[in-house]
Design a protein around this motif. Sequence first.
Motif, PDB file in Angstrom:
ATOM      1  N   MET A  61       0.832  -1.206   0.000  1.00 49.96           N
ATOM      2  CA  MET A  61       0.000   0.000   0.000  1.00 49.96           C
ATOM      3  C   MET A  61       0.867   1.256   0.000  1.00 49.96           C
ATOM      4  N   MET A  62       1.996   1.182   0.700  1.00 50.81           N
ATOM      5  CA  MET A  62       2.920   2.320   0.704  1.00 50.81           C
ATOM      6  C   MET A  62       3.458   2.574  -0.699  1.00 50.81           C
ATOM      7  N   LEU A  63       3.742   1.485  -1.414  1.00 52.85           N
ATOM      8  CA  LEU A  63       4.237   1.649  -2.783  1.00 52.85           C
ATOM      9  C   LEU A  63       3.173   2.297  -3.668  1.00 52.85           C
ATOM     10  N   LEU A  64       1.914   1.905  -3.440  1.00 55.17           N
ATOM     11  CA  LEU A  64       0.817   2.515  -4.203  1.00 55.17           C
ATOM     12  C   LEU A  64       0.725   4.011  -3.904  1.00 55.17           C
ATOM     13  N   LEU A  65       0.882   4.350  -2.636  1.00 55.32           N
ATOM     14  CA  LEU A  65       0.821   5.755  -2.246  1.00 55.32           C
ATOM     15  C   LEU A  65       1.982   6.521  -2.880  1.00 55.32           C
ATOM     16  N   LYS A  66       3.136   5.882  -2.876  1.00 51.92           N
ATOM     17  CA  LYS A  66       4.322   6.510  -3.465  1.00 51.92           C
ATOM     18  C   LYS A  66       4.101   6.758  -4.957  1.00 51.92           C
ATOM     19  N   GLU A  67       3.530   5.733  -5.609  1.00 48.62           N
ATOM     20  CA  GLU A  67       3.270   5.875  -7.037  1.00 48.62           C
ATOM     21  C   GLU A  67       2.291   7.023  -7.292  1.00 48.62           C
ATOM     22  N   HIS A  68       1.261   7.086  -6.443  1.00 44.82           N
ATOM     23  CA  HIS A  68       0.270   8.144  -6.590  1.00 44.82           C
ATOM     24  C   HIS A  68       0.906   9.514  -6.382  1.00 44.82           C
ATOM     25  N   ALA A  69       1.773   9.605  -5.384  1.00 43.73           N
ATOM     26  CA  ALA A  69       2.440  10.869  -5.086  1.00 43.73           C
ATOM     27  C   ALA A  69       3.268  11.326  -6.284  1.00 43.73           C
ATOM     28  N   GLU A  70       3.960  10.369  -6.895  1.00 49.07           N
ATOM     29  CA  GLU A  70       4.808  10.731  -8.030  1.00 49.07           C
ATOM     30  C   GLU A  70       3.973  11.119  -9.239  1.00 49.07           C
ATOM     31  N   LEU A  87       9.433  -0.065  12.131  1.00 52.46           N
ATOM     32  CA  LEU A  87      10.685   0.379  11.524  1.00 52.46           C
ATOM     33  C   LEU A  87      11.520  -0.828  11.122  1.00 52.46           C
ATOM     34  N   LYS A  88      11.475  -1.850  11.948  1.00 50.94           N
ATOM     35  CA  LYS A  88      12.255  -3.053  11.653  1.00 50.94           C
ATOM     36  C   LYS A  88      11.741  -3.717  10.366  1.00 50.94           C
ATOM     37  N   ILE A  89      10.431  -3.790  10.241  1.00 49.59           N
ATOM     38  CA  ILE A  89       9.859  -4.366   9.023  1.00 49.59           C
ATOM     39  C   ILE A  89      10.270  -3.543   7.799  1.00 49.59           C
ATOM     40  N   LEU A  90      10.227  -2.229   7.955  1.00 46.93           N
ATOM     41  CA  LEU A  90      10.631  -1.355   6.847  1.00 46.93           C
ATOM     42  C   LEU A  90      12.099  -1.571   6.486  1.00 46.93           C
ATOM     43  N   GLU A  91      12.904  -1.779   7.502  1.00 49.71           N
ATOM     44  CA  GLU A  91      14.335  -1.969   7.253  1.00 49.71           C
ATOM     45  C   GLU A  91      14.620  -3.332   6.630  1.00 49.71           C
ATOM     46  N   ILE A  92      13.913  -4.367   7.101  1.00 50.79           N
ATOM     47  CA  ILE A  92      14.101  -5.699   6.531  1.00 50.79           C
ATOM     48  C   ILE A  92      13.786  -5.661   5.037  1.00 50.79           C
ATOM     49  N   ALA A  93      12.716  -4.960   4.687  1.00 46.20           N
ATOM     50  CA  ALA A  93      12.341  -4.869   3.272  1.00 46.20           C
ATOM     51  C   ALA A  93      13.200  -3.844   2.531  1.00 46.20           C
ATOM     52  N   ASN A  94      14.105  -3.210   3.269  1.00 45.79           N
ATOM     53  CA  ASN A  94      14.957  -2.166   2.694  1.00 45.79           C
ATOM     54  C   ASN A  94      14.161  -0.991   2.130  1.00 45.79           C
ATOM     55  N   PHE A  95      12.991  -0.789   2.711  1.00 44.03           N
ATOM     56  CA  PHE A  95      12.171   0.342   2.261  1.00 44.03           C
ATOM     57  C   PHE A  95      12.757   1.675   2.727  1.00 44.03           C
ATOM     58  N   ASP A  96      13.687   1.608   3.685  1.00 43.72           N
ATOM     59  CA  ASP A  96      14.316   2.859   4.105  1.00 43.72           C
ATOM     60  C   ASP A  96      15.132   3.469   2.968  1.00 43.72           C
ATOM     61  N   LYS A  97      15.487   2.628   1.983  1.00 50.49           N
ATOM     62  CA  LYS A  97      16.210   3.150   0.827  1.00 50.49           C
ATOM     63  C   LYS A  97      15.250   3.758  -0.195  1.00 50.49           C
ATOM     64  N   LEU A  98      13.980   3.460  -0.021  1.00 49.66           N
ATOM     65  CA  LEU A  98      12.995   3.810  -1.040  1.00 49.66           C
ATOM     66  C   LEU A  98      12.141   4.997  -0.600  1.00 49.66           C
ATOM     67  N   LEU A  99      11.922   5.104   0.684  1.00 54.85           N
ATOM     68  CA  LEU A  99      11.005   6.115   1.207  1.00 54.85           C
ATOM     69  C   LEU A  99      11.713   6.947   2.273  1.00 54.85           C
ATOM     70  N   LYS A 100      11.227   8.177   2.445  1.00 53.71           N
ATOM     71  CA  LYS A 100      11.790   9.030   3.481  1.00 53.71           C
ATOM     72  C   LYS A 100      11.108   8.685   4.805  1.00 53.71           C
ATOM     73  N   ILE A 101      11.899   8.295   5.769  1.00 53.21           N
ATOM     74  CA  ILE A 101      11.335   7.924   7.067  1.00 53.21           C
ATOM     75  C   ILE A 101      11.820   8.910   8.118  1.00 53.21           C
ATOM     76  N   GLU A 102      10.895   9.386   8.924  1.00 51.23           N
ATOM     77  CA  GLU A 102      11.197  10.465   9.857  1.00 51.23           C
ATOM     78  C   GLU A 102      10.731  10.031  11.241  1.00 51.23           C
ATOM     79  N   ASN A 103      11.619  10.168  12.216  1.00 55.54           N
ATOM     80  CA  ASN A 103      11.245   9.700  13.553  1.00 55.54           C
ATOM     81  C   ASN A 103      10.669  10.783  14.442  1.00 55.54           C
TER      82      ASN A 103
END
Lengths: 103, 565
Positions: A61-70, A87-103
Amino acid sequence: MSISSQLNQDLGQLIICITGRFDYSLHRDFRACYENISVEGVQLILDLSAADYMDSSALGMMLLLKEHAEKSQALALTIRKPSPAILKILEIANFDKLLKIEN
Amino acid sequence: MHEDLTFSFLNKAVKGTALVVDDTRINRLLLGKILGDIGYQVVHAENGEEAVEVFKQQPVDIVFMDILMPVMDGYQATTEIKKLCGSKFVPVLFVTAQNEVDALVKCIASGGDDILFKPVHQAVLKAKALGFERTKAIYNEISRLHNQLQEEEELAERVFSSAVANSYCADRELLVSLNSASTFSGDVVLAEYRPNGDIHLLLGDFTGHGLRAAIGAMPVADIFRGMTRKGYTADAILRQINKRLHRLLPTGMFMAGTFVEASLQQKSLTVWNGGMPELLIYNTQQQAMRERLLSESLPLGIQTTVELNLKTIPWLPNDHIVLLSDGVTEAVNVEGEMFGEQRLEAAFNSRSGQPSFIACIQQQLERFCNGAEQLDDISMVEIPDLLNRPNAEAASTFAGSNQPRGKWRWQLCLDVNSLQQFTPIPLLMTTLQELSVHQTDRNILFTIVSELFNNAFEHGVLGLESSIKTSAEGFEEYYRQRKRRAKQLSEGWVNITIDFDGQASRQFTIEVSDSGKGFDLSKTTTNDPAQQYSGRGLKLVESLCESLDVLDKGTKVSVIYRCQH
């Protein structure tokens, strides 16, 4: 588990906020949050501070949102305040390289 | 105008059998009359028990039920009747003069569908009856769709399983445990040998689960098998899978996965992890988790190209390599608690008595979940201690050692009737497989023998000119003629002989001869472009073989093919 969204015209922000489990059951509601809203030039924020679990369809769903944003030329997409578990799930999927994550 | 529209609805006829249940004769007659007038066939019962009996004996489409009756009241009768309905929808309407809240609630609670108040008005009754026909149509449609969906899902599952099912490699070398949350698993386990004997193993986990997750597994299986058998490395295969999935899957669907290339010769492991839990290597000599390989890549299918970050590490004796999907640590028990990493870790240290680590994890998992509903696919694969296996050396030279060492000859002589009925190639391929000829060699032999047989049959026996095939129309014409001539054929034969010498030369000698007139060899080697197209078959064979000889004026071709494995 629920979802809410708020468009703040003055700040130019659309904040989507997830509470509880972020999974496939939110699919429709999640899309409805952004699909019929003009987000050109708007900053998209996915607030996960109240989400406590996320599965792989949430990643989708995040990828869909990203696509929509672009596609609709939103200003940026930020994932805000994921819990350590998420955050761990995001990191395992390496989504931290794909999306901006802010704590 | 408005009224016309509203009441024209009532012009529609009702049909079917109505069961009227009432202990008062006059009530039965009154209601029966109205029902008869609007189109129902009417049957009667004097109390609940009788109603159940009638319902058992004949098909009923709708029931009108009184509440208070001797022997069995309307509530109990309704409950009984609804039980008898099974998956069929038969509306039960209570007919009552009572207007007490309790009684009304009880009507619905006992399984009834609606309530009619006495005195019954014909238009109201008909409107309700038509309304229930509508509900019934929807109900039937849903149940039809449900059955259809189930059938289709089962069919798709069979296709899916045979496309993705484990190869003999996985059966022989690996331990696999798959538990899916629905008919389809969103997890896929693939294993195959490279021509040099390396094992390729892929555990993939698609977004979500069920049919939608399984769709992507088929192209992945095709690419994985095809490329592994051809000898491609992990890197090339993963890139290809990524490319295909990116093109195929909609945004939001992707495949996380773990890939292991295990080389028995090099004693090395090349590992890719994209979005999966750690790949774990437990060493039974060290009695510890020797290695944890974290996800260092994006899952596949998200971007056009992917940075894989493959890692190569030595493969040690006593290593047990365990691949898990996230369904393991995320399995939830009745209290909503997750299995978690600590319990997983503990499972590795309590292996005693279990045949494998994954069997042990499985046991702990079952004990933990204790019958709680499984929400996600749970998949586990273990590469056991292959390096310490007594025949490890043999396995490391797997490709060669399994080859037949002896000599054999396979001969097939086809007369005219056999030629009309029978294609020998599939039979030959099965035979070669039975004789343990390596897949790569089998594939090449398939091409060689097919080409030679087709030449012998089409040009030799049927006397077709290959030069017809120089244009697209000619191509069609060629196959029309081939069909016609084959049908009319009254004489001819083709002989195929294959000799294998598994000792010294490790080569196949293949001879194919036919009853035709032969052909002029000098013509097939011409550089005339028109001839090149049609003469392609023999050229292709020549390029695959050590040697090719045309004998007996072109009625016999003999080739030598040397094993690659």
